[in-house]
Design a protein around this motif. Structure first.
Motif, mmCIF file in Angstrom:
data_model
loop_
_atom_site.group_PDB
_atom_site.id
_atom_site.type_symbol
_atom_site.label_atom_id
_atom_site.label_comp_id
_atom_site.label_asym_id
_atom_site.label_seq_id
_atom_site.Cartn_x
_atom_site.Cartn_y
_atom_site.Cartn_z
ATOM 1 N N LEU A 105 0.546 -1.734 -0.021
ATOM 2 C CA LEU A 105 -0.217 -0.099 0.081
ATOM 3 C C LEU A 105 0.791 1.293 0.335
ATOM 4 C CD1 LEU A 105 -2.314 1.329 0.268
ATOM 5 C CD2 LEU A 105 -2.497 1.359 2.660
ATOM 6 N N ILE A 106 1.775 1.284 1.339
ATOM 7 C CA ILE A 106 2.494 2.302 0.755
ATOM 8 C C ILE A 106 3.356 2.178 -0.064
ATOM 9 C CG2 ILE A 106 4.873 3.331 2.400
ATOM 10 C CD1 ILE A 106 3.410 2.152 4.585
ATOM 11 N N LEU A 107 3.890 1.420 -0.936
ATOM 12 C CA LEU A 107 4.685 2.227 -2.034
ATOM 13 C C LEU A 107 3.979 1.983 -3.479
ATOM 14 C CD1 LEU A 107 6.984 -1.922 -1.751
ATOM 15 C CD2 LEU A 107 7.744 0.496 -1.920
ATOM 16 N N SER A 108 2.593 1.536 -2.778
ATOM 17 C CA SER A 108 1.838 2.067 -3.762
ATOM 18 C C SER A 108 1.621 3.430 -4.278
ATOM 19 C CB SER A 108 0.467 1.237 -4.229
ATOM 20 O OG SER A 108 0.609 -0.058 -4.446
ATOM 21 N N GLU A 109 1.711 4.114 -2.573
ATOM 22 C CA GLU A 109 1.203 5.708 -2.286
ATOM 23 C C GLU A 109 2.265 6.171 -3.199
ATOM 24 O OE1 GLU A 109 -1.455 4.872 1.514
ATOM 25 O OE2 GLU A 109 0.744 5.742 1.566
#
Length: 235
Positions: A105-109
């Motif tokens: 999720l953080i990598l996507s953000e």
């Protein structure tokens, strides 16, 4: 509940079921086409082509360096300041797995932020120049000349300045779609797969916007072209 209401309920239920079945069948068909197309190998083939043709490196050096620095800074900042808060929220839905599922999720953000910065500030012109250079190397001089000067004669031909207006590679719709689909990553494994599939299906054709521009395709022609290759673009 009266018999009339029961009939309406059954009709609506059947209609909903038919829609779900149709969508599943459509997604399955696209998935099969994506696998058969082998388009998922294009990034690897593209990287190999780039490495084996040093003349393509020059326009990409500065943008790639800026993108790398931006990725490190943004990703580091997000993990430093948002990992624990987001992990706590994810744990409410996924239990202990929340500490793991929060990572994609953080990598996507981070990817969304860097992509926005890169396309808006420095990446667009370099991508177009590289795209034209590859077509030029493949002997598609006539096509390239529709959007860029081709200078010189014979073996001394070289690319000049762009003739067509720069592409708008960043769209509000794309950013909103990406952000709204981020919560899919909250669902372990399956959610991330759907996230990648959904965004690949929607954003895949945007990678060929320069080609459509050089071919001077109308909106209808582009839509037909993309639809006939939907599996490849999704991959």
């Amino acid at each position: 509940m009266s018999s009339g209401q029961q009939q309406v309920f059954r009709d609506r239920s059947k209609h909903t079921k038919d829609i779900v079945v149709e969508q599943v069948q459509h997604a399955t068909q696209i998935g099969k086409e994506a696998v058969v197309s082998g388009a998922y190998l294009y990034p690897i083939e593209g990287a190999y082509y780039l490495l084996s043709h040093p003349r393509l490196w020059k326009p990409l050096q500065r943008p790639l360096l800026l993108s790398l620095v931006a990725s490190i800074v943004v990703t580091g900042a997000l993990f430093l300041f948002t990992y624990l808060p987001q992990a706590a929220i994810m744990c409410l839905f996924n239990g202990p797995l929340g500490f793991v599922t929060v990572v994609p999720l953080i990598l996507s953000e981070s990817g969304a932020i860097v992509l926005f910065m890169a396309r808006a500030l420095w990446l667009g012109p370099a991508m177009e120049e590289t795209f034209d250079a590859v077509l030029f190397q493949q002997g598609m001089t006539q096509l390239v000349s529709q959007g860029r000067e081709v200078q010189g004669e014979g073996s001394s031909k070289r690319l000049g300045k762009a003739l067509s207006r720069p592409l708008n590679r960043f769209t509000k719709e794309g950013l909103v779609r990406y952000i709204l689909s981020l919560p899919l990553n909250a669902i372990p494994i399956v959610g991330t797969i759907f996230f990648l599939f959904y965004n690949g299906k929607k954003s895949g054709p945007s990678q060929h916007e320069r080609y459509f521009q050089l071919k001077k395709m109308s909106a209808e022609q582009k839509a037909q072209f993309v639809e006939s290759r939907r599996g490849s673009y999704t991959a």
